[in-house]
Design a protein around this motif. Sequence first.
Motif, PDB file in Angstrom:
ATOM      1  N   GLU A  82      -7.633   3.582 -21.130  1.00 25.12           N
ATOM      2  CA  GLU A  82      -7.354   4.398 -22.377  1.00 25.12           C
ATOM      3  C   GLU A  82      -5.836   5.021 -21.652  1.00 25.12           C
ATOM      4  O   GLU A  82      -4.846   5.263 -22.432  1.00 25.12           O
ATOM      5  N   ASN A  83      -6.084   5.280 -20.169  1.00 22.80           N
ATOM      6  CA  ASN A  83      -5.089   6.034 -19.500  1.00 22.80           C
ATOM      7  C   ASN A  83      -3.936   5.511 -19.059  1.00 22.80           C
ATOM      8  O   ASN A  83      -3.053   6.103 -18.657  1.00 22.80           O
ATOM      9  N   LEU A  84      -3.629   3.995 -18.963  1.00 22.82           N
ATOM     10  CA  LEU A  84      -3.262   3.238 -17.796  1.00 22.82           C
ATOM     11  C   LEU A  84      -1.657   3.225 -18.940  1.00 22.82           C
ATOM     12  O   LEU A  84      -0.424   4.192 -17.533  1.00 22.82           O
ATOM     13  N   PRO A  85      -1.342   3.391 -20.026  1.00 23.77           N
ATOM     14  CA  PRO A  85       0.284   4.101 -19.985  1.00 23.77           C
ATOM     15  C   PRO A  85       0.655   5.324 -19.773  1.00 23.77           C
ATOM     16  O   PRO A  85       1.929   5.594 -19.371  1.00 23.77           O
ATOM     17  N   GLN A  86      -0.418   6.142 -19.453  1.00 26.61           N
ATOM     18  CA  GLN A  86       0.340   7.503 -19.320  1.00 26.61           C
ATOM     19  C   GLN A  86       0.428   7.932 -17.233  1.00 26.61           C
ATOM     20  O   GLN A  86       1.274   8.151 -17.244  1.00 26.61           O
ATOM     21  N   LEU A  87      -0.468   6.294 -16.962  1.00 26.22           N
ATOM     22  CA  LEU A  87      -0.667   6.408 -15.602  1.00 26.22           C
ATOM     23  C   LEU A  87       0.405   5.742 -14.945  1.00 26.22           C
ATOM     24  O   LEU A  87       1.222   6.264 -14.227  1.00 26.22           O
ATOM     25  N   ALA A 100       1.484  -0.959  -0.029  1.00 22.73           N
ATOM     26  CA  ALA A 100       0.022   0.253  -0.222  1.00 22.73           C
ATOM     27  C   ALA A 100       0.824   1.159  -0.151  1.00 22.73           C
ATOM     28  O   ALA A 100       2.253   1.130   0.411  1.00 22.73           O
ATOM     29  N   HIS A 101       0.318   2.185  -0.528  1.00 22.58           N
ATOM     30  CA  HIS A 101       0.979   3.248  -0.768  1.00 22.58           C
ATOM     31  C   HIS A 101       0.478   4.735  -0.259  1.00 22.58           C
ATOM     32  O   HIS A 101      -1.213   4.388  -1.288  1.00 22.58           O
ATOM     33  N   HIS A 131       5.689   4.134  -9.241  1.00 23.18           N
ATOM     34  CA  HIS A 131       5.721   4.387 -10.375  1.00 23.18           C
ATOM     35  C   HIS A 131       4.554   4.743 -10.974  1.00 23.18           C
ATOM     36  O   HIS A 131       3.717   6.236 -11.221  1.00 23.18           O
ATOM     37  N   PHE A 132       3.180   4.144 -10.301  1.00 23.07           N
ATOM     38  CA  PHE A 132       1.534   4.137 -10.596  1.00 23.07           C
ATOM     39  C   PHE A 132       1.218   5.506  -9.972  1.00 23.07           C
ATOM     40  O   PHE A 132       0.984   6.598 -10.134  1.00 23.07           O
ATOM     41  N   CYS A 133       1.390   5.357  -8.732  1.00 25.92           N
ATOM     42  CA  CYS A 133       1.817   7.012  -7.393  1.00 25.92           C
ATOM     43  C   CYS A 133       1.968   7.701  -8.507  1.00 25.92           C
ATOM     44  O   CYS A 133       1.778   8.903  -8.013  1.00 25.92           O
ATOM     45  N   SER A 134       3.255   7.867  -9.015  1.00 26.40           N
ATOM     46  CA  SER A 134       3.997   8.826  -9.187  1.00 26.40           C
ATOM     47  C   SER A 134       2.664   9.603 -11.040  1.00 26.40           C
ATOM     48  O   SER A 134       2.802  10.404 -10.889  1.00 26.40           O
TER      49      SER A 134
END
Length: 126
Positions: free
Chosen positions: A23-28, A4-5, A112-115
């Motif tokens: 659709e946005n997953l690669p940008q996230l 968890a973060h 990376h996802f949190c960033s």
Amino acid sequence: MDWAHTITPEIPVATILQQCTLENLPQLSEDVYSVDHISADGSTANAECMWGVFEVECRPVRNGVRYALTSCPNAFQWTITSRHGETVVHGSINQMSPDPEFAESIEEFLRHFCSGLEQPPHPPTA
């Protein structure tokens, strides 16, 4: 096993629902290279990520969104929810004692996802 973060201040639920899409997953996340074959309702697709190509789903949950790699043998899923002034990104797999390198790769993925979540919202792609 789970991870968890916490992100503070919290990201509004409406922003999570708008930005956390297949659709946005690669940008996230820099660890998701591509998403294709997105279903008409936007809830399922195929995603190429750091561990390979998997079927992925994205569903709204109370106060946020849940992603799941439904074809992953480790049943990896992560949930983004906001309440009480913070946003929590929680991930889990179906093993209690995974290989340490694999566990570290999940930790890295979630960092990376949190960033990506903390970046200014991306405009919708056409």
